[in-house]
Each structure stands twice: as structure tokens, then as C-alpha cells.
Design a protein around this motif. Structure first.
Motif, PDB file in Angstrom:
ATOM      1  N   ALA A  63       0.812  -1.351   0.049  1.00 36.24           N
ATOM      2  CA  ALA A  63      -0.148  -0.045   0.098  1.00 36.24           C
ATOM      3  C   ALA A  63       0.858   1.217  -0.017  1.00 36.24           C
ATOM      4  O   ALA A  63       0.655   2.360  -0.695  1.00 36.24           O
ATOM      5  CB  ALA A  63      -0.824  -0.044   1.153  1.00 36.24           C
ATOM      6  N   MET A  64       1.941   1.254   0.759  1.00 37.88           N
ATOM      7  CA  MET A  64       2.779   2.447   0.900  1.00 37.88           C
ATOM      8  C   MET A  64       3.470   2.458  -0.531  1.00 37.88           C
ATOM      9  O   MET A  64       3.630   3.625  -1.091  1.00 37.88           O
ATOM     10  CB  MET A  64       3.891   2.294   1.882  1.00 37.88           C
ATOM     11  N   GLY A  65       4.109   1.611  -1.092  1.00 39.24           N
ATOM     12  CA  GLY A  65       4.695   1.448  -2.438  1.00 39.24           C
ATOM     13  C   GLY A  65       3.645   2.117  -3.641  1.00 39.24           C
ATOM     14  O   GLY A  65       4.220   3.025  -4.395  1.00 39.24           O
ATOM     15  N   LEU A  66       2.564   1.693  -3.656  1.00 37.94           N
ATOM     16  CA  LEU A  66       1.579   2.262  -4.577  1.00 37.94           C
ATOM     17  C   LEU A  66       1.033   3.810  -4.133  1.00 37.94           C
ATOM     18  O   LEU A  66       1.213   4.507  -5.226  1.00 37.94           O
ATOM     19  CB  LEU A  66       0.286   1.471  -4.332  1.00 37.94           C
ATOM     20  N   TRP A  67       1.014   4.119  -3.182  1.00 38.71           N
ATOM     21  CA  TRP A  67       0.709   5.359  -2.742  1.00 38.71           C
ATOM     22  C   TRP A  67       1.856   6.305  -3.211  1.00 38.71           C
ATOM     23  O   TRP A  67       1.762   7.388  -3.769  1.00 38.71           O
ATOM     24  CB  TRP A  67       0.573   5.580  -1.201  1.00 38.71           C
ATOM     25  N   PHE A  68       3.037   5.874  -2.803  1.00 42.21           N
ATOM     26  CA  PHE A  68       4.277   6.811  -3.156  1.00 42.21           C
ATOM     27  C   PHE A  68       4.391   7.045  -4.582  1.00 42.21           C
ATOM     28  O   PHE A  68       4.589   8.023  -5.328  1.00 42.21           O
ATOM     29  CB  PHE A  68       5.509   6.212  -2.620  1.00 42.21           C
TER      30      PHE A  68
END
Length: 133
Positions: A63-68
């Protein structure tokens, strides 16, 4: 709130403390807070600290990777820099080395000393201002 795995406080110098095991829902809640920072459309800086107790599930990391990836342009536009407080000297390179700098759309710095990390970030506001003119 202080027992939460991720604490966000302050503006425009925003402190983010990762201090526990965060699941996908907790990370998504943090990312909503990050969205709110970007929606202000004003310069801000991130001072982050990660304790040894900090951990993220695989889904949370995804989720963090996608958001960034989705927010990269806005981060580059509004975030004056990310200053990371390292647990020890050995972590400094991993937190702000060439690979991390290449991945970030804004300047990144790491130091073991809280005061040094904070000072660098405060200086970034001046750099940002002079570059915006």
C-alpha cells in the motif's frame, strides 16, 4: 493516540514516528493523513523517526509503495524534504543513500542526532523558498 504504531503531528514541519507494528489498515489511515498534507498545497517537510519496534505487513508495504508511486508528483511539488532520524550510524546510508535519494522526488537526509535532522529540514524550507522565486 500516542500508543498508535504511526504518529503524525505538526505543520509545516511534520513529525512522523513509526513506533510499532502497523497493519494494512493502520498504514492506509496514515496515508490518508499524508493525502491531507498534500491537499493543503503548501510547502511542508517530513521529519521521520522509526523505532526498532516498527514493522509493516507485506500488504502495508505494498500500500505504501503504491501510494508513493501515485503521489510522486505532488510530493515533489510540496514536500521540501524528508529528514530521517536513524537508530544508529549504520542505518544512515540505508535511510538516505543514493538508492533512496533516487527513489524520492524531494531531497532526503538522515542523521542519528534529532537536532541535526531537524536543522537540515528547517534549512530546506529556505532552499525551497529561494528555488520557488
Amino acid at each position: 493516540m500516542e500508543n498508535a504504531p504511526i504518529i503524525v503531528k505538526g505543520w509545516p514541519l511534520v513529525e512522523v514516528v513509526f513506533q510499532g507494528e502497523a497493519d494494512q489498515q493502520q498504514v492506509e489511515q496514515w496515508l490518508l493523513q499524508m493525502d491531507a498534507l498534500l491537499e493543503k498545497e503548501q510547502p511542508f517537510g517530513l521529519l521521520t523517526k522509526t523505532t526498532e519496534e516498527s514493522a509493516f505487513s507485506d500488504l502495508a508495504r505494498k500500500a505504501m509503495g503504491l501510494w508513493f508511486k501515485q503521489q510522486r508528483e505532488l510530493i515533489g511539488r510540496w514536500c521540501v524534504g524528508v529528514s530521517r532520524i536513524a537508530i544508529n550510524e549504520a542505518a544512515v546510508e540505508r535511510l538516505a543513500g543514493p538508492k533512496m535519494q533516487a527513489a524520492m522526488p524531494c531531497p532526503i537526509f538522515a542523521a542519528v542526532a534529532d537536532a541535526e535532522a531537524r536543522q537540515w529540514l528547517e534549512n530546506q524550507f529556505s532552499v525551497f523558498e529561494s528555488n520557488s522565486r
